[in-house]
Scaffold this motif. Sequence first.
Motif, PDB file in Angstrom:
ATOM      1  N   ASN A  38      27.214 -15.338 -72.420  1.00  0.00           N
ATOM      2  CA  ASN A  38      27.783 -15.659 -71.110  1.00  0.00           C
ATOM      3  C   ASN A  38      28.941 -16.649 -71.287  1.00  0.00           C
ATOM      4  OD1 ASN A  38      28.330 -16.355 -68.492  1.00  0.00           O
ATOM      5  ND2 ASN A  38      26.282 -17.183 -68.029  1.00  0.00           N
ATOM      6  N   HIS A  74      27.515 -27.421 -63.885  1.00  0.00           N
ATOM      7  CA  HIS A  74      26.162 -26.898 -63.644  1.00  0.00           C
ATOM      8  C   HIS A  74      25.406 -26.780 -64.973  1.00  0.00           C
ATOM      9  CE1 HIS A  74      27.756 -24.794 -59.735  1.00  0.00           C
ATOM     10  NE2 HIS A  74      27.796 -26.108 -59.669  1.00  0.00           N
ATOM     11  N   SER A  75      26.082 -26.232 -65.978  1.00  0.00           N
ATOM     12  CA  SER A  75      25.411 -26.072 -67.274  1.00  0.00           C
ATOM     13  C   SER A  75      25.191 -27.420 -67.954  1.00  0.00           C
ATOM     14  CB  SER A  75      26.238 -25.158 -68.189  1.00  0.00           C
ATOM     15  OG  SER A  75      26.102 -23.812 -67.792  1.00  0.00           O
ATOM     16  N   ARG A 129      31.062 -24.303 -62.800  1.00  0.00           N
ATOM     17  CA  ARG A 129      29.941 -23.849 -63.643  1.00  0.00           C
ATOM     18  C   ARG A 129      29.782 -24.718 -64.882  1.00  0.00           C
ATOM     19  NH1 ARG A 129      33.236 -18.292 -64.268  1.00  0.00           N
ATOM     20  NH2 ARG A 129      34.926 -19.024 -65.556  1.00  0.00           N
ATOM     21  N   GLY A 137      27.939 -19.687 -61.581  1.00  0.00           N
ATOM     22  CA  GLY A 137      26.650 -19.847 -62.268  1.00  0.00           C
ATOM     23  C   GLY A 137      26.709 -20.820 -63.425  1.00  0.00           C
ATOM     24  N   GLU A 138      26.859 -20.289 -64.620  1.00  0.00           N
ATOM     25  CA  GLU A 138      26.783 -21.144 -65.820  1.00  0.00           C
ATOM     26  C   GLU A 138      27.903 -20.839 -66.806  1.00  0.00           C
ATOM     27  OE1 GLU A 138      23.664 -22.719 -67.914  1.00  0.00           O
ATOM     28  OE2 GLU A 138      22.097 -21.860 -66.656  1.00  0.00           O
ATOM     29  N   LYS A 150      28.058 -14.519 -60.188  1.00  0.00           N
ATOM     30  CA  LYS A 150      26.889 -15.231 -60.728  1.00  0.00           C
ATOM     31  C   LYS A 150      25.806 -14.207 -61.066  1.00  0.00           C
ATOM     32  CE  LYS A 150      23.745 -18.973 -59.479  1.00  0.00           C
ATOM     33  NZ  LYS A 150      23.325 -19.915 -58.448  1.00  0.00           N
ATOM     34  N   ASP A 164      19.312 -23.221 -70.356  1.00  0.00           N
ATOM     35  CA  ASP A 164      17.856 -23.398 -70.323  1.00  0.00           C
ATOM     36  C   ASP A 164      17.172 -22.739 -71.519  1.00  0.00           C
ATOM     37  OD1 ASP A 164      18.185 -24.771 -67.992  1.00  0.00           O
ATOM     38  OD2 ASP A 164      17.651 -23.095 -66.680  1.00  0.00           O
ATOM     39  N   SER A 199      22.000 -18.827 -70.452  1.00  0.00           N
ATOM     40  CA  SER A 199      21.850 -20.114 -69.760  1.00  0.00           C
ATOM     41  C   SER A 199      21.532 -21.202 -70.772  1.00  0.00           C
ATOM     42  CB  SER A 199      20.694 -20.011 -68.752  1.00  0.00           C
ATOM     43  OG  SER A 199      20.284 -21.301 -68.335  1.00  0.00           O
ATOM     44  N   PRO A 238      27.323 -21.630 -70.579  1.00  0.00           N
ATOM     45  CA  PRO A 238      26.485 -22.343 -71.560  1.00  0.00           C
ATOM     46  C   PRO A 238      27.195 -22.779 -72.821  1.00  0.00           C
ATOM     47  CG  PRO A 238      25.825 -20.020 -71.338  1.00  0.00           C
ATOM     48  CD  PRO A 238      26.795 -20.295 -70.241  1.00  0.00           C
ATOM     49  N   ARG A 240      22.232 -29.269 -66.479  1.00  0.00           N
ATOM     50  CA  ARG A 240      20.949 -28.716 -66.945  1.00  0.00           C
ATOM     51  C   ARG A 240      20.651 -29.154 -68.375  1.00  0.00           C
ATOM     52  NH1 ARG A 240      19.021 -24.208 -64.063  1.00  0.00           N
ATOM     53  NH2 ARG A 240      20.476 -23.340 -62.562  1.00  0.00           N
TER      54      ARG A 240
END
Length: 289
Positions: A121, A165-166, A162, A127-128, A105, A8, A6, A130, A169
């Motif tokens: 990933n 989404h990434s 996705r 989901g992500e 995900k 994050d 991720s 990255p 973030r």
Amino acid sequence: LNHVLSVDQFDKALIEELFYHANWISKAKGHSISHLRGKLLANLFYEASTRTSSSFFAAMSRLGGRVLPINDVTFSSVSKGEILEDTIRTLACYTDIIVLRHPEKGAAARAAAVSPVPIVNAGDGVGEHPTQALLDLFTILAEQGRIDGLSVTMMGDLKHGRTVHSLSRLLRLYDVTVNYVSPPELRMPPDLVRPADREVVELDEVLAGTDVLYVTRVQKERFESTGDYHYALTEDHMARAKPTMSVMHPLPRVNEIPLSLDADPRAAYFRQMQNGLFVRMALLMYLLG
Ligand code: CP
């Protein structure tokens, strides 16, 4: 950093370090360096890919390493019903790092839970993604010369995308204004929208102030679509946009950006795609070097 699951997991210091190396590699135009000679990367793709799979392949090869490609899992024991965990355990016996794209995900986290080698990933369902967000951020910095103070507008299927989404973030680390443009049915997941962000249906509501326009396609493979969610960037939009605006797209595009806009200097999506090689080379050096 062991696994890359991720955005994050990244802070500004780590991003600066990666971008320092990616910049250096980009000046060398990605020419071969042998930092990873003797290392082997497994490219394990349960979903279609052109850019991510081939740029990881090229990145590893240009770093002197080798690649074990499984780009069509129907010709692997997945077709016999092998579970993800066992496939990961198997590839981890033979390779030093596994790049995984999967339609579910959380699949990358499942893989990481059993893998003794790093999992990257490369997209896990809705989901992500990255490494895409890292190359997107690198491109924003390269095109605009800064990140703080920019107005970034993401447009399209924000619910299932996705990449957005990434990126959403990752941009939380910076002082940026974020706008989301989508049909009501395809809005950003609520947990990714901050109080200061703007959600609108029409691009025109935010176009004039936009520094970076990030366009995405409708992810038809991820939901039963009943609507016609056609939207496209037009020459009329470009005429009214800032002369310094950057247009980005993770690609592939499906009619969201006409070919006629490719010659516009503001069209950054092919440079963005090339940056994927440099950023992924820097990331592999960080993880394995
Ligand atoms: N941007 C991206 O992930 O492209 P691919 O699906 O071709 O890998």
